[in-house]
Design a protein around this motif. Sequence first.
Motif, PDB file in Angstrom:
ATOM      1  N   VAL A 265     -18.273   9.007  12.334  1.00 11.12           N
ATOM      2  CA  VAL A 265     -18.263   8.420  10.997  1.00 11.12           C
ATOM      3  C   VAL A 265     -19.527   7.580  10.882  1.00 11.12           C
ATOM      4  O   VAL A 265     -19.645   6.530  11.527  1.00 11.12           O
ATOM      5  CB  VAL A 265     -17.007   7.556  10.760  1.00 11.12           C
ATOM      6  N   ARG A 266     -20.467   8.061  10.141  1.00 11.04           N
ATOM      7  CA  ARG A 266     -21.800   7.482  10.120  1.00 11.04           C
ATOM      8  C   ARG A 266     -21.779   5.988   9.804  1.00 11.04           C
ATOM      9  O   ARG A 266     -21.084   5.544   8.885  1.00 11.04           O
ATOM     10  CB  ARG A 266     -22.667   8.216   9.085  1.00 11.04           C
ATOM     11  N   SER A 267     -22.523   5.256  10.595  1.00  8.79           N
ATOM     12  CA  SER A 267     -22.687   3.797  10.455  1.00  8.79           C
ATOM     13  C   SER A 267     -21.408   3.028  10.767  1.00  8.79           C
ATOM     14  O   SER A 267     -21.365   1.809  10.572  1.00  8.79           O
ATOM     15  CB  SER A 267     -23.175   3.419   9.049  1.00  8.79           C
ATOM     16  N   VAL A 268     -20.370   3.719  11.235  1.00 11.10           N
ATOM     17  CA  VAL A 268     -19.115   3.025  11.558  1.00 11.10           C
ATOM     18  C   VAL A 268     -18.729   3.268  13.021  1.00 11.10           C
ATOM     19  O   VAL A 268     -18.719   2.355  13.833  1.00 11.10           O
ATOM     20  CB  VAL A 268     -17.968   3.472  10.633  1.00 11.10           C
ATOM     21  N   GLY A 269     -18.388   4.520  13.365  1.00 14.07           N
ATOM     22  CA  GLY A 269     -17.935   4.780  14.724  1.00 14.07           C
ATOM     23  C   GLY A 269     -17.400   6.183  14.875  1.00 14.07           C
ATOM     24  O   GLY A 269     -18.022   7.146  14.409  1.00 14.07           O
ATOM     25  N   TYR A 270     -16.181   6.316  15.439  1.00  8.76           N
ATOM     26  CA  TYR A 270     -15.634   7.626  15.773  1.00  8.76           C
ATOM     27  C   TYR A 270     -14.163   7.712  15.373  1.00  8.76           C
ATOM     28  O   TYR A 270     -13.454   6.711  15.316  1.00  8.76           O
ATOM     29  CB  TYR A 270     -15.773   7.896  17.274  1.00  8.76           C
ATOM     30  N   SER A 271     -13.727   8.962  15.150  1.00  7.22           N
ATOM     31  CA  SER A 271     -12.345   9.193  14.754  1.00  7.22           C
ATOM     32  C   SER A 271     -11.948  10.607  15.143  1.00  7.22           C
ATOM     33  O   SER A 271     -12.794  11.464  15.408  1.00  7.22           O
ATOM     34  CB  SER A 271     -12.200   9.018  13.241  1.00  7.22           C
ATOM     35  N   VAL A 272     -10.636  10.841  15.194  1.00  5.77           N
ATOM     36  CA  VAL A 272     -10.081  12.190  15.312  1.00  5.77           C
ATOM     37  C   VAL A 272      -9.343  12.470  14.018  1.00  5.77           C
ATOM     38  O   VAL A 272      -8.493  11.680  13.591  1.00  5.77           O
ATOM     39  CB  VAL A 272      -9.124  12.297  16.521  1.00  5.77           C
TER      40      VAL A 272
END
Length: 225
Positions: free
Chosen positions: A215-222
């Motif tokens: 997730v650009r400029s934020v982090g990661y997710s599934v």
Amino acid sequence: MESRGLVLVVEDDPAIAELVTLYLRRDGFGVQVETDGQAALAAARRVKPVAVVLDIGLPGMDGIEVCRAMRKDGDWTPVLFVTARDDEVDRVLGLELGADDYVTKPFSPRELVARVRTVLRRANGPGAGEVLSAGGTRLDLGERRVWTDAGEVALTSTEFDLLAHLMRRPGQVFDRAQLLSAVWGYAAAAGTRTVDVHIAQLRAKLGAQCPIRTVRSVGYSVERQ
């Protein structure tokens, strides 16, 4: 005090080896010290330690070669690298090695022991008996095993716990500091690049079926199924 198991310490500086040994033994670990890479690899194969504290700058066969040889043997014993240079972090946590964590010299021996406890807690923690699935990847929390359509994938304890943390909470976006705190158990001041390197490892191992998205400029997710 009940023994927590044997830790193999691989360090050619006698003063550092003595200090690390002292603190590990105070915490209930048995310790075996080796001072060069060949002896370290032989010891890892012979004594089957619960964890390896592995200096990179060893004479002859360096720590990176030792870890690579262990992984080639199918030995996924948790490895905590000790490195003298911060610019080696990407290398020691690199895709072909699968190290679980690292500390940079000079380091606090208390912090090193805490890191050893953390990787062991992740590797040996109680399983929940639950199977998670996302994006063609299946993860068994109880047996700590992971599969894609291509077959079973070997992960380090850190890689497994990072993937499990994300897959347990589909749709939730985590920033790097949150993942570092939840999975590694220490503050963002330790350096969030570690998270990015492990995400890259997971993507390389799981291939096209890796369910993790950036997730650009934020982090990661599934993503939710």
